[in-house]
Design a protein around this motif. Structure first.
Motif, PDB file in Angstrom:
ATOM      1  N   LEU A 138       0.849  -1.199   0.000  1.00  0.00           N
ATOM      2  CA  LEU A 138       0.000   0.000   0.000  1.00  0.00           C
ATOM      3  C   LEU A 138       0.876   1.237   0.000  1.00  0.00           C
ATOM      4  N   LEU A 139       0.685   2.085  -1.002  1.00  0.00           N
ATOM      5  CA  LEU A 139       1.431   3.351  -1.032  1.00  0.00           C
ATOM      6  C   LEU A 139       0.621   4.465  -0.375  1.00  0.00           C
ATOM      7  N   ARG A 140      -0.667   4.579  -0.729  1.00  0.00           N
ATOM      8  CA  ARG A 140      -1.508   5.556  -0.031  1.00  0.00           C
ATOM      9  C   ARG A 140      -2.971   5.399  -0.437  1.00  0.00           C
ATOM     10  N   ASN A 141      -3.819   6.052   0.340  1.00  0.00           N
ATOM     11  CA  ASN A 141      -5.248   6.112   0.015  1.00  0.00           C
ATOM     12  C   ASN A 141      -5.478   7.191  -1.037  1.00  0.00           C
ATOM     13  N   LEU A 142      -6.458   6.989  -1.899  1.00  0.00           N
ATOM     14  CA  LEU A 142      -6.854   8.044  -2.824  1.00  0.00           C
ATOM     15  C   LEU A 142      -7.768   9.039  -2.125  1.00  0.00           C
ATOM     16  N   THR A 143      -7.756  10.274  -2.586  1.00  0.00           N
ATOM     17  CA  THR A 143      -8.732  11.246  -2.102  1.00  0.00           C
ATOM     18  C   THR A 143     -10.028  11.052  -2.892  1.00  0.00           C
ATOM     19  N   ALA A 144     -11.118  11.579  -2.350  1.00  0.00           N
ATOM     20  CA  ALA A 144     -12.396  11.498  -3.068  1.00  0.00           C
ATOM     21  C   ALA A 144     -12.255  12.149  -4.447  1.00  0.00           C
ATOM     22  N   GLY A 145     -11.516  13.252  -4.524  1.00  0.00           N
ATOM     23  CA  GLY A 145     -11.329  13.942  -5.796  1.00  0.00           C
ATOM     24  C   GLY A 145     -10.614  13.073  -6.820  1.00  0.00           C
ATOM     25  N   GLU A 146      -9.634  12.303  -6.368  1.00  0.00           N
ATOM     26  CA  GLU A 146      -8.913  11.418  -7.291  1.00  0.00           C
ATOM     27  C   GLU A 146      -9.809  10.275  -7.759  1.00  0.00           C
ATOM     28  N   ILE A 147     -10.746   9.872  -6.932  1.00  0.00           N
ATOM     29  CA  ILE A 147     -11.700   8.830  -7.343  1.00  0.00           C
ATOM     30  C   ILE A 147     -12.706   9.421  -8.333  1.00  0.00           C
ATOM     31  N   VAL A 148     -13.212  10.614  -8.011  1.00  0.00           N
ATOM     32  CA  VAL A 148     -14.191  11.272  -8.881  1.00  0.00           C
ATOM     33  C   VAL A 148     -13.570  11.581 -10.252  1.00  0.00           C
ATOM     34  N   ASP A 149     -12.296  11.978 -10.269  1.00  0.00           N
ATOM     35  CA  ASP A 149     -11.666  12.291 -11.554  1.00  0.00           C
ATOM     36  C   ASP A 149     -11.489  11.054 -12.433  1.00  0.00           C
ATOM     37  N   GLN A 150     -11.364   9.871 -11.844  1.00  0.00           N
ATOM     38  CA  GLN A 150     -11.310   8.663 -12.669  1.00  0.00           C
ATOM     39  C   GLN A 150     -12.569   8.587 -13.522  1.00  0.00           C
ATOM     40  N   TYR A 151     -13.693   8.903 -12.887  1.00  0.00           N
ATOM     41  CA  TYR A 151     -14.985   8.894 -13.560  1.00  0.00           C
ATOM     42  C   TYR A 151     -15.031   9.965 -14.649  1.00  0.00           C
ATOM     43  N   LEU A 152     -14.700  11.195 -14.263  1.00  0.00           N
ATOM     44  CA  LEU A 152     -14.854  12.312 -15.202  1.00  0.00           C
ATOM     45  C   LEU A 152     -13.907  12.170 -16.399  1.00  0.00           C
ATOM     46  N   LEU A 153     -12.685  11.728 -16.138  1.00  0.00           N
ATOM     47  CA  LEU A 153     -11.714  11.609 -17.227  1.00  0.00           C
ATOM     48  C   LEU A 153     -12.122  10.502 -18.199  1.00  0.00           C
ATOM     49  N   ALA A 154     -12.532   9.354 -17.650  1.00  0.00           N
ATOM     50  CA  ALA A 154     -12.906   8.224 -18.513  1.00  0.00           C
ATOM     51  C   ALA A 154     -14.169   8.554 -19.307  1.00  0.00           C
ATOM     52  N   GLN A 155     -15.126   9.189 -18.640  1.00  0.00           N
ATOM     53  CA  GLN A 155     -16.388   9.514 -19.325  1.00  0.00           C
ATOM     54  C   GLN A 155     -16.149  10.510 -20.470  1.00  0.00           C
ATOM     55  N   ALA A 156     -15.312  11.521 -20.216  1.00  0.00           N
ATOM     56  CA  ALA A 156     -15.029  12.511 -21.256  1.00  0.00           C
ATOM     57  C   ALA A 156     -14.244  11.865 -22.394  1.00  0.00           C
ATOM     58  N   ASP A 157     -13.286  11.017 -22.047  1.00  0.00           N
ATOM     59  CA  ASP A 157     -12.464  10.389 -23.078  1.00  0.00           C
ATOM     60  C   ASP A 157     -13.304   9.474 -23.966  1.00  0.00           C
ATOM     61  N   ARG A 158     -14.245   8.749 -23.358  1.00  0.00           N
ATOM     62  CA  ARG A 158     -15.049   7.802 -24.142  1.00  0.00           C
ATOM     63  C   ARG A 158     -16.274   8.455 -24.764  1.00  0.00           C
ATOM     64  N   ARG A 159     -16.546   9.684 -24.332  1.00  0.00           N
ATOM     65  CA  ARG A 159     -17.742  10.406 -24.802  1.00  0.00           C
ATOM     66  C   ARG A 159     -19.002   9.561 -24.666  1.00  0.00           C
ATOM     67  N   LEU A 160     -19.097   8.915 -23.513  1.00  0.00           N
ATOM     68  CA  LEU A 160     -20.232   8.035 -23.268  1.00  0.00           C
ATOM     69  C   LEU A 160     -20.521   8.056 -21.780  1.00  0.00           C
ATOM     70  N   ALA A 161     -21.768   8.369 -21.435  1.00  0.00           N
ATOM     71  CA  ALA A 161     -22.115   8.491 -20.018  1.00  0.00           C
ATOM     72  C   ALA A 161     -21.888   7.170 -19.286  1.00  0.00           C
ATOM     73  N   VAL A 162     -21.273   7.261 -18.134  1.00  0.00           N
ATOM     74  CA  VAL A 162     -21.088   6.085 -17.287  1.00  0.00           C
ATOM     75  C   VAL A 162     -22.453   5.702 -16.710  1.00  0.00           C
ATOM     76  N   THR A 163     -22.776   4.405 -16.726  1.00  0.00           N
ATOM     77  CA  THR A 163     -24.060   3.969 -16.157  1.00  0.00           C
ATOM     78  C   THR A 163     -23.874   3.204 -14.841  1.00  0.00           C
ATOM     79  N   ASN A 164     -22.680   2.648 -14.624  1.00  0.00           N
ATOM     80  CA  ASN A 164     -22.429   1.861 -13.417  1.00  0.00           C
ATOM     81  C   ASN A 164     -20.996   2.084 -12.934  1.00  0.00           C
ATOM     82  N   VAL A 165     -20.839   2.151 -11.624  1.00  0.00           N
ATOM     83  CA  VAL A 165     -19.484   2.257 -11.064  1.00  0.00           C
ATOM     84  C   VAL A 165     -19.255   1.071 -10.136  1.00  0.00           C
ATOM     85  N   VAL A 166     -18.120   0.413 -10.307  1.00  0.00           N
ATOM     86  CA  VAL A 166     -17.751  -0.652  -9.373  1.00  0.00           C
ATOM     87  C   VAL A 166     -16.397  -0.310  -8.753  1.00  0.00           C
TER      88      VAL A 166
END
Ligand code: SAH
Ligand code: SF4
Length: 352
Positions: A138-166
């Protein structure tokens, strides 16, 4: 895009706003001498519109936009590389985090579903023997912002709304409880991503006190438990966490979750040749899960170059047939992207 976190003046330190919830952004606004509703507007821009550039937040006064640009960070991660599967359905991202370190995020499109598998920690210290992430420690915990940005970056890159998060990427989400739940609450918020609570799944190796807390707090999200064995002896062999919280304690916590109305729990079961794949294992699981509102996802092991092997097809079929005697649905999850090391348990991120 790299986030600059250097102070801009003798006393100025930049504040990271990505990951703050509505109440926190309201209070930040008040501290700037602005009305609270400016914080709500920023919340909607960041998470509802996916806009992280203050210049584009055109309902904010110019002075506030300038202050945001000068004193705040609105991005918590950036894409370093993307790997696309041959069919194009799966994309694996390697992200650089503002707080240091790298994680992987996997986007999977199947029919109308766009499922995002997010990471919650850089590495993991739970030490499951079959999992590539465990090798990083374990190197460190992610911040909520770093978790949220995974969503925003992937959604923008794929140009497709995310429907499910696991929460099934790198890390043990329940060992980063506060930040993970803060991110989930943002995904679920009606002014943010508006994902239904049933479309957000948190997966755990079995941190029993945190499952109990999750239940006590009446968190609305789905829970998945990585069961992976039918006896304490075999579970302890592959998951050291079982020595702390053995099967009886884990199932008790699972029952507390599943006993509430409309709460089906998911059990994941990584199938390892010669270790947990016999019809006897399946029969023990059927008995163990009797009367529990659950479903079981069988995940044939994805190779990470260790001592384990995926069972041959007939053995998988025999195990699944025996498991189907139970009163719960059984699904076999042939991991998307296992041919590009994006399958369950294959996520690692080399040091920078
Ligand atoms: N830490 C959490 C979530 C991340 S792991 C947890 O353990 O639940 C996500 C899933 O991948 C878990 O169910 C885990 O058992 C599974 N997994 C880990 N390594 C795997 C491998 N090599 N092949 C297939 N599944 C694996
Ligand atoms: Fe950590 Fe989950 Fe991997 Fe276990 S399976 S080492 S808990 S990421």
């Amino acid at each position: 895009m790299t986030v600059v976190t250097e102070p801009t003046g003798p006393t100025a330190t930049r504040i990271q706003l990505k990951g703050l919830n509505m109440a926190e952004l309201e209070s930040w606004s008040l501290k700037q001498g602005e009305p609270a509703y400016r914080g709500r507007q920023i919340f909607e821009w960041l998470y509802g519109q996916g806009v992280s550039d203050p210049a584009k937040m055109d309902n904010l006064p110019r002075a506030l936009r300038k202050r945001l640009a000068g004193e705040a960070d609105l991005t918590a991660a950036s894409i370093l590389t993307r790997t696309v599967s041959p069919s194009g359905a799966t994309v694996k991202y390697l992200l650089e985090l503002a707080g240091g370190g790298r994680v992987e995020t996997v986007s999977m499109v199947q029919g109308r579903r766009h499922t995002l598998c997010v990471s919650s920690q850089v590495g993991c210290n739970v030490g499951c023997d079959f999992c590539a992430t465990a090798r990083m420690g374990l190197l460190r915990n992610l911040t909520a912002g770093e978790i949220v940005d995974q969503y925003l970056l992937a959604q923008a890159d794929r140009r497709l709304a995310v429907t499910n998060v696991v929460f099934m990427g790198m890390g043990e989400p329940l060992l980063n409880y506060r930040q993970v739940l803060q991110a989930a609450d943002i995904f679920h918020h009606p002014k943010a991503m508006q994902l239904g609570a049933g479309r957000i799944t948190i997966s755990t190796a079995g941190v029993v006190p945190k499952i109990e807390q999750f239940v006590a707090e009446e968190r609305p999200y789905r829970l998945a438990i990585s069961l992976n064995a039918s006896t304490d002896a075999s579970r302890e062999q592959i998951m050291p966490i079982n020595a702390t919280w053995p099967l009886a304690a884990l199932l008790k916590a699972a029952r507390a979750y599943a006993n509430r109305p409309r709460r089906t729990i998911t059990f994941e079961y990584v199938l390892l040749a010669g270790l947990n794949d016999t019809p006897d294992d399946a029969a023990r699981l059927v008995a163990m899960l009797k009367g529990l509102a659950c479903k079981v996802n069988v995940i044939p092991y994805n190779d990470i170059g260790g001592i384990y092997r995926r069972p041959k097809r007939p053995a998988i079929d025999r195990f699944v047939a025996a498991l189907r005697k139970g009163d719960f649905p059984v699904l076999v999850r042939w991991s998307h992207g296992s041919d590009m090391a994006a399958g369950c348990g294959q996520l690692v991120a080399e040091a920078a």
